[in-house]
Design a protein around this motif. Structure first.
Motif, mmCIF file in Angstrom:
data_model
loop_
_atom_site.group_PDB
_atom_site.id
_atom_site.type_symbol
_atom_site.label_atom_id
_atom_site.label_comp_id
_atom_site.label_asym_id
_atom_site.label_seq_id
_atom_site.Cartn_x
_atom_site.Cartn_y
_atom_site.Cartn_z
ATOM 1 N N GLN A 1 13.384 -0.470 3.791
ATOM 2 C CA GLN A 1 12.120 0.105 3.364
ATOM 3 C C GLN A 1 11.371 -0.883 2.500
ATOM 4 O OE1 GLN A 1 10.496 3.144 3.556
ATOM 5 N NE2 GLN A 1 11.924 3.844 5.139
ATOM 6 N N CYS A 2 10.033 -0.847 2.584
ATOM 7 C CA CYS A 2 9.255 -1.493 1.535
ATOM 8 C C CYS A 2 8.181 -0.519 1.086
ATOM 9 C CB CYS A 2 8.651 -2.815 1.976
ATOM 10 S SG CYS A 2 7.573 -2.760 3.407
ATOM 11 N N GLY A 3 7.930 -0.487 -0.194
ATOM 12 C CA GLY A 3 6.921 0.430 -0.723
ATOM 13 C C GLY A 3 6.311 -0.151 -1.977
ATOM 14 N N GLU B 1 8.554 2.531 9.762
ATOM 15 C CA GLU B 1 7.199 2.486 9.214
ATOM 16 C C GLU B 1 6.188 1.962 10.237
ATOM 17 O OE1 GLU B 1 7.441 1.791 4.655
ATOM 18 O OE2 GLU B 1 8.690 0.229 5.528
ATOM 19 N N GLY C 1 4.634 5.543 7.485
ATOM 20 C CA GLY C 1 4.817 4.490 6.500
ATOM 21 C C GLY C 1 5.113 5.024 5.109
ATOM 22 N N ASP D 1 6.818 6.274 2.121
ATOM 23 C CA ASP D 1 8.227 5.976 1.836
ATOM 24 C C ASP D 1 9.182 7.165 1.925
ATOM 25 O OD1 ASP D 1 7.307 3.378 1.302
ATOM 26 O OD2 ASP D 1 6.979 3.864 -0.796
HETATM 27 CA CA LIG Z 1 8.493 2.238 2.755
#
Ligand SMILES: [Ca+2]
Ligand SMILES: [Ca+2]
Ligand SMILES: [Ca+2]
Ligand SMILES: [Ca+2]
Ligand SMILES: [Ca+2]
Lengths: 506, 506
Positions: free
Chosen positions: A271-273, A305, A401, A403
């Motif tokens: 994940q990226c947030g 995402e 997307g 999170d």
């Molecule tokens: Ca994310």
């Protein structure tokens, strides 16, 4: 891979460009021997070697566009001299699939082997709900078990979680809403990090527990129980019955012990947030290295995402192991286009004016910032939201997307560990899945050190992506073996269960 | 109004039909002197007087259809001899508006008068969030305040609530998603039952707290504070800062005392959930009587749940105080038709085969089961979801039918007390708004007595709807003055905050 000058970052050995970490002044020597032909702004690209007109521009080892004219080493590259070209938008199914060699040194961790062969990195009991109406009861059951102190007698149990939710009873002509919700609830109940589960319903809701059991062929057991408030006869009695059910479950769930298992049992959610301009050049590619290391061990890593890769799905179709896998991704992309259009929204991941100012030239380059998390391994499979992930290797799961919704799908799919990169400082944890938080820059790591597990900001000061990826890989193994993450220490994870609601709330 | 025979229920003095509570055998005397001309099944209608072909059939004092042929008293009425007719689907804007006479005896309750003139029935402190990412921090702040025991020093405060949520950071091209979310969050923060509020954000989310303040012209004050995790520097520090902010707020919030205020200060949210065949003939019309009694006092009552009145909006347009109000309702209906079609769903509230077997003949009759909660008063205004309700009298707020989402809109609109009817036994409470649960039948009341505040099932045994409505009205006043409802005693209300998400989750 930073230059001696420490402000020029080449992201991959195959790249013919490098990124300016801070402004590169005209005349500064660049790797390969040339000098910068003019000032290159921070975050922008400089050519490392000559590129002929029409030649591929490579960043992250991947094509991000094509030179519009002959380019000399030291040239500032941006939309004035780099364009997408037709070739960049060719799905080229499987044409760039490069297998990751199997690791010679087999890594292991200490996990909980389940009866079905899966391996957990944690051992929780979950109290799930079919509908918002039973959420307060679920929370009360968990409160009472926690307050009683009984968990102290069961040291192999990591805790008990109420997975609260606000859905469960809407009109569902199409069946999609409850299908996804059922899949998500059952995915959590059967996640390898869950030693036991109780599902509490109201009784008259649209999401019927008997239909859940039917859909997955579930029978009640020592570690899986269900009940409804209307059947039991009200709130207090259901809390009592739920507490009693959990108390019966405790010795059974506690009976499992950690044992040495191969790293191939890991299923990593990525994940990226709260991303920033560094996400794509520090934490995300470092996580990509860790993903490749896991794939080399025979483990599974999940990228997700969809709105953040939109327009650059070509990056993934090229890596697909076969045409079916690539086509499945394209089908999901088409579904999103239709879904958002119907909702009067727009899929658009093009670089914004701000992105362009920051040095992102094409949609491929922008999306690579997110896709870089997925390393370079072949794309083995594409899953819909919350579907059980059964393939080994690098896979894709279609999720939004946002999170918590995205991560909920991955954990429902069976992820037993998560890495979450963040530049702005996301606060996130997800029980039962430990979540390693990786800062993209040193200032945010220092400002939020109590929340961040690992700093990838030092990639800007010369730490190599390989070294950083190895550091992430090592931490994944330690966390999988029981080391607590920062968000676990802070108590995150009981408020982040967020099943995707597709369709209208009626 | 039940007959001596105790199985025939006439719902309104203007009705020319009555309902069979249990089967009426052929030859049984019916009110008005005639005898049943054949068996009338349970739940079905019998004609009390002669109705000529084309004559209106009235139930709940309202037209539910027209006789297809001349009908004699004692005739079983159903779809073989009753149809909708064109007239039934005429909006007839304002043509049946019958003002409710002002009550001669003015009722009062003991409420908390706020600085802005509004009156609360409870005095809570709310910890709200702009996004899921700050929900665990909000919950931790509330936990720490509760565990500290400090609330014991502030007896005028009813408690502190974390209003958790899973939204707050999605793509929102249209602006609709954040507009509704902002309105809902601010509606809760400014509900008259809320003595103070703290809004906690992450920092980088789509729902920006500065934009909330701007939209509503809010400034920070002794009783309204905001903060973000990224600004404060992480989870632990934000929990500390939040706890400190609440501790500063406590003496200010505690300074208010209950005082005698007119019943006109009440804003009643009306809900039905887990309905059964009795909802429409016991609890709902009894609540309608209470609604009329409140309107006679100059108070406000809110009907909602658009999918449940769909196809029968004519029942409400006829009662509209003017054409604009009626048109606004029709616009919302058209919006729903478009919204559900776009989401591949269907608006359809027609009686199902099961409904028909149970005696419901037309869509008007079915919808009246739900609309009956709204009594007979003129429709003064129509609001969109979570809009501030400012009109006095009977009003409509457009919401989904799903209970927590619908009730969240009403409380955001300013409701300070709620009545919730249920036949199956809904478990529901909503902080900061006390929720009175009314059972539609005696068996569910007895089975879930610890959850149910009031039994309307005895209407089937001869208690009049007027008497039952008065009983509800009296309980509303007592609860508004501080008497705890069952769901408050059971601890409901912290997991039921469910802002409506319109549009795609991206
Ligand atoms: Ca994310
Ligand atoms: Ca992302
Ligand atoms: Ca994201
Ligand atoms: Ca209803
Ligand atoms: Ca409802």
């Amino acid at each position: 891979m930073a230059d001696a000058a420490a402000n020029i970052l080449r992201l991959n050995d195959a790249d013919n460009v490098a990124v300016a970490i801070s402004i590169i002044r005209e005349g500064t020597p660049i790797p390969g021997g040339a000098k910068a032909l003019r000032d290159v702004p921070r975050g922008h690209k400089v050519a490392l070697s000559a590129i002929p007109a029409g030649g591929a521009v490579r960043k992250y080892g991947q094509v991000i566009g094509y030179a519009r004219e002959d380019v000399a080493p030291g040239t500032w590259l941006h939309d004035h001299n780099v364009g997408m070209g037709e070739a960049a938008l060719d799905y080229a199914m499987g044409e760039e699939t490069r297998p990751v060699p199997e690791a010679t040194e087999k890594a292991t961790f200490r996990g909980f082997r389940r009866a079905n062969g899966k391996v957990g990195t944690r051992n929780y009991i979950g109290v799930l709900t079919s509908v918002n109406c039973s959420t307060t009861v679920a929370a009360a059951i968990v409160d009472e078990i926690e307050r009683s102190g009984v968990l102290r007698d069961y040291p192999n149990i990591d805790g008990i979680i109420a997975l609260k939710q606000v859905q469960g009873c809407v009109v569902d002509n199409s069946g999609t809403i409850f299908t996804i919700l059922r899949r998500t609830v059952w995915g959590y109940a059967s996640n390898p990090n869950m030693g036991g589960a109780l599902v509490v319903g109201l009784g008259c809701e649209g999401f019927q527990i008997p239909r859940l059991k039917e859909a997955y062929g579930i029978t009640e057991s020592e570690t899986f129980r269900t009940m409804t408030i209307q059947e039991v006869g009200g709130t207090r009695k259901t809390v009592e019955a739920g507490v009693a059910a959990i108390r019966e479950m405790l010795p059974v769930v506690n009976a499992v012990e950690r044992e040495e298992v191969p790293a191939s049992e890991l299923i990593l959610a990525m994940q990226c947030g709260g991303s920033d301009g560094y996400s794509g050049i520090t934490a995300n590619p470092a996580l990509g290295v860790a993903s490749d290391l896991l794939v080399a061990q025979g483990a599974t890593t999940i990228l997700s995402e969809t709105p953040e890769i939109y327009g650059a799905e070509h990056l993934l179709t090229r890596r697909a192991v076969n045409r079916d896998v690539g086509e499945k991704l394209i089908q999901r992309i088409k579904w999103w286009e239709d879904y958002t259009a119907r909702n009067l929204m727009e899929m658009n991941n093009n670089p914004s004016p701000g992105n362009k100012l920051g040095g992102l030239t094409t949609i491929l380059e922008k999306s690579l910032g997110a896709v870089a998390k997925g390393g370079s391994a072949p794309l083995e499979a594409v899953y819909e939201y919350a579907e059980p992930v059964t393939a080994k290797g690098f896979v894709y799961m279609d999720t939004p997307g946002y999170d918590p919704v995205s991560a909920t799908g991955q954990v429902a799919g069976g992820a037993n560990v998560m890495c979450f990169t963040t530049g702005r400082g996301s606060a996130y944890g997800n029980k039962p899945c430990p979540s390693i938080k990786i800062a993209t820059n040193t200032p945010i790591f220092e400002k939020m050190e109590e929340d961040m597990d690992l700093n990838a900001g030092d990639v800007l000061q010369g730490t190599s992506l390989e070294a950083k990826g190895r550091e992430i890989f090592d931490m994944i193994l330690r966390v999988a073996s029981g080391e607590r993450t920062k968000s676990e220490a802070l108590g995150y994870g009981s408020n982040e269960f967020a099943p995707w609601h597709v369709g209208a709330v009626m």
